[in-house]
Design an enzyme around this catalytic site. Structure first.
Site, PDB file in Angstrom:
ATOM      1  N   LYS A  75       0.822  -1.219   0.000  1.00  0.00           N
ATOM      2  CA  LYS A  75       0.000   0.000   0.000  1.00  0.00           C
ATOM      3  C   LYS A  75       0.853   1.264   0.000  1.00  0.00           C
ATOM      4  CE  LYS A  75      -4.456  -1.524   1.608  1.00  0.00           C
ATOM      5  NZ  LYS A  75      -5.612  -1.292   2.460  1.00  0.00           N
ATOM      6  N   LYS A 133      -2.972 -10.082  -7.939  1.00  0.00           N
ATOM      7  CA  LYS A 133      -4.333 -10.457  -7.533  1.00  0.00           C
ATOM      8  C   LYS A 133      -5.341  -9.427  -8.041  1.00  0.00           C
ATOM      9  CE  LYS A 133      -4.403  -7.881  -3.325  1.00  0.00           C
ATOM     10  NZ  LYS A 133      -4.950  -7.548  -2.076  1.00  0.00           N
ATOM     11  N   LYS A 191      -9.272  -3.823  -6.189  1.00  0.00           N
ATOM     12  CA  LYS A 191     -10.095  -2.673  -6.539  1.00  0.00           C
ATOM     13  C   LYS A 191      -9.273  -1.405  -6.757  1.00  0.00           C
ATOM     14  CE  LYS A 191     -11.734  -3.324  -1.878  1.00  0.00           C
ATOM     15  NZ  LYS A 191     -12.846  -3.913  -1.167  1.00  0.00           N
TER      16      LYS A 191
HETATM   17  P1  TYM Z   1     -10.796  -6.046   1.987  1.00  0.00           P
HETATM   18  O1  TYM Z   1     -11.915  -5.074   2.131  1.00  0.00           O
HETATM   19  O2  TYM Z   1      -9.593  -5.611   1.233  1.00  0.00           O
HETATM   20  O3  TYM Z   1     -11.314  -7.368   1.283  1.00  0.00           O
HETATM   21  C1  TYM Z   1     -12.453  -8.096   1.726  1.00  0.00           C
HETATM   22  C2  TYM Z   1     -12.182  -9.587   1.601  1.00  0.00           C
HETATM   23  O4  TYM Z   1     -11.930  -9.940   0.228  1.00  0.00           O
HETATM   24  C3  TYM Z   1     -10.747 -10.744   0.139  1.00  0.00           C
HETATM   25  N1  TYM Z   1     -10.100 -10.522  -1.160  1.00  0.00           N
HETATM   26  C4  TYM Z   1      -9.771 -11.504  -2.029  1.00  0.00           C
HETATM   27  N2  TYM Z   1      -9.928 -12.843  -1.983  1.00  0.00           N
HETATM   28  C5  TYM Z   1      -9.489 -13.566  -3.059  1.00  0.00           C
HETATM   29  N3  TYM Z   1      -8.929 -13.010  -4.164  1.00  0.00           N
HETATM   30  C6  TYM Z   1      -8.749 -11.667  -4.259  1.00  0.00           C
HETATM   31  N4  TYM Z   1      -8.208 -11.131  -5.355  1.00  0.00           N
HETATM   32  C7  TYM Z   1      -9.177 -10.850  -3.161  1.00  0.00           C
HETATM   33  N5  TYM Z   1      -9.170  -9.507  -2.917  1.00  0.00           N
HETATM   34  C8  TYM Z   1      -9.730  -9.329  -1.695  1.00  0.00           C
HETATM   35  C9  TYM Z   1      -9.886 -10.252   1.297  1.00  0.00           C
HETATM   36  O5  TYM Z   1      -8.909 -11.188   1.660  1.00  0.00           O
HETATM   37  C10 TYM Z   1     -10.930 -10.035   2.376  1.00  0.00           C
HETATM   38  O6  TYM Z   1     -11.210 -11.246   3.060  1.00  0.00           O
HETATM   39  N6  TYM Z   1      -8.391  -5.874   6.374  1.00  0.00           N
HETATM   40  C11 TYM Z   1      -9.556  -6.446   5.698  1.00  0.00           C
HETATM   41  C12 TYM Z   1     -10.866  -6.108   6.392  1.00  0.00           C
HETATM   42  C13 TYM Z   1     -10.913  -6.414   7.852  1.00  0.00           C
HETATM   43  C14 TYM Z   1     -11.051  -7.701   8.439  1.00  0.00           C
HETATM   44  C15 TYM Z   1     -11.080  -7.494   9.847  1.00  0.00           C
HETATM   45  C16 TYM Z   1     -11.155  -8.984   7.897  1.00  0.00           C
HETATM   46  C17 TYM Z   1     -10.840  -5.520   8.875  1.00  0.00           C
HETATM   47  N7  TYM Z   1     -10.962  -6.152  10.070  1.00  0.00           N
HETATM   48  C18 TYM Z   1     -11.200  -8.568  10.739  1.00  0.00           C
HETATM   49  C19 TYM Z   1     -11.289 -10.064   8.810  1.00  0.00           C
HETATM   50  C20 TYM Z   1     -11.309  -9.840  10.203  1.00  0.00           C
HETATM   51  C21 TYM Z   1      -9.601  -5.903   4.275  1.00  0.00           C
HETATM   52  O7  TYM Z   1      -9.082  -4.867   4.002  1.00  0.00           O
HETATM   53  O8  TYM Z   1     -10.377  -6.610   3.414  1.00  0.00           O
END
Ligand code: TYM
Length: 323
Positions: A114, A192, A195
């Site tokens: 990031k 990967k 967004k």
């Molecule tokens: P975030 O918002 O980036 O993504 C949400 C979920 O989508 C999954 N993901 C993917 N899985 C497979 N292939 C991909 N290309 C891909 N891109 C995204 C992410 O792994 C995620 O599960 N930090 C986290 C949010 C969060 C969280 C938590 C998650 C905050 N607190 C506590 C679990 C427990 C995040 O930014 O996800």
């Protein structure tokens, strides 16, 4: 098992989020009665760790909840809430900061990725500790996420062990729960699906059929003739398996191995399979109103707040902060 997961309200939800995490949330919630207790969260405090359009944020938050509901999460079975509605998360994050080292946060690959694009801010650096607090405040044991979040769950496990050994047994060690599609790749064929990349490299869950057809038709593949099958081609065939079934995907993989695959036939088949799966999602999403989301958030926070307060009190007591 107690399940916790979250998603950032960052505008779009794509196939990676859906296949890697959200579809699994709905599955886990539907486990035999009483086996899993699931909590899902829109993590607005995480989403503000990079620059964001503040005027769009309220709608982004509501839309993220709509995406979760459209994925099949049922507020009668699971609890859905907004992170900032329960300030105990940030308070626990502060307490956990006092047992987290700079070294371990510096090793987080997502921070490195990031900060290649964004300013090095304290909030971004500390982001995994807030995530640990999200999980620990409900004493969750299972965390359904995509592969990119596994390192953060591992850090959470380390903090759990450290806290328990310094202050006494308090938290269970949470496990990451992954799907087959734990790392959906970009349509550009490298990295990967994300967004923060150009919209042509991902399929948004709200994309119209024609947009999906266009994006898939320009997705990168190999030439179909080389001995080595490219990662981009494998990714597309795997995607097809997710939507049309493994057997169907295997047929195309056999054709690719035999060098007889016609991408002009495979790609439209893939696009239609995606469109079919997204149609019910998009219908469900359009049926949820902003008012419904607000009510679900209010009810969710009311149900969870006492649990969060209880954990925080226990933590403060164990840390010698209650007089
Ligand atoms: P975030 O918002 O980036 O993504 C949400 C979920 O989508 C999954 N993901 C993917 N899985 C497979 N292939 C991909 N290309 C891909 N891109 C995204 C992410 O792994 C995620 O599960 N930090 C986290 C949010 C969060 C969280 C938590 C998650 C905050 N607190 C506590 C679990 C427990 C995040 O930014 O996800």
């Amino acid at each position: 098992m107690k399940i916790f997961s979250g998603i950032q309200p960052s505008g779009v939800v794509h196939l990676g989020n859906y296949l890697g995490a959200m579809k699994n949330w709905a599955n886990l919630q539907n486990s035999p009665a009483g086996e899993n207790e699931a909590i899902f969260c829109v993590v607005d405090y995480h989403a503000i760790t990079v620059d964001y359009p503040k005027d769009e944020m309220p709608q982004r938050i509501i839309n993220a909840a709509k995406d979760i509901l459209a994925s099949g999460v049922d507020p009668n079975k699971s609890t859905l809430f907004l992170q900032s509605d329960i300030p105990e998360h940030t308070e626990l994050a502060w307490l956990l900061n006092t047992i987290t080292t700079m070294g371990e946060l510096s090793r987080m690959t997502q921070y490195k990725d990031k900060t290649a694009k964004h300013e090095e801010r304290a909030g971004l650096f500390d982001y995994p500790v807030l995530m640990a607090a999200d999980i620990m405040i409900y004493k969750a044991e299972g965390v359904p996420v995509g592969e990119d979040q596994v390192q953060h769950v591992e850090l959470t496990r380390d903090l759990v062990r450290r806290f328990n050994s310094k202050f006494g047994d308090t938290f269970p060690e949470p496990k990451p729960l992954l799907t087959e599609a734990k790392r959906v790749m970009s349509l550009s064929g490298s990295g990967k699906m994300s967004k923060s990349d150009s919209p042509s490299t991902y399929i948004a869950m709200t994309d119209e059929p024609d947009v999906i057809r266009k994006k898939i038709s320009s997705a990168v593949t190999d030439d179909g003739q080389s001995d080595d099958i490219s990662q981009s081609t494998i990714n597309l065939i795997n995607l097809y398996g997710e939507f049309a079934g493994q057997g169907e995907a295997d047929k195309f993989m056999e054709q690719r191995k035999a060098k007889t695959i016609k991408y002009s036939e495979f790609k439209p088949a893939l696009a239609e399979a995606i469109i079919n799966e997204l149609e019910p999602f998009q219908k469900r999403r359009a049926g949820v109103t902003d008012e419904e989301v607000k009510k679900i958030f209010t009810d969710g926070a009311a149900k969870l707040r006492p649990i969060a307060q209880e954990t925080l009190k226990e933590v403060k007591e164990k840390m010698g902060l209650i007089i």
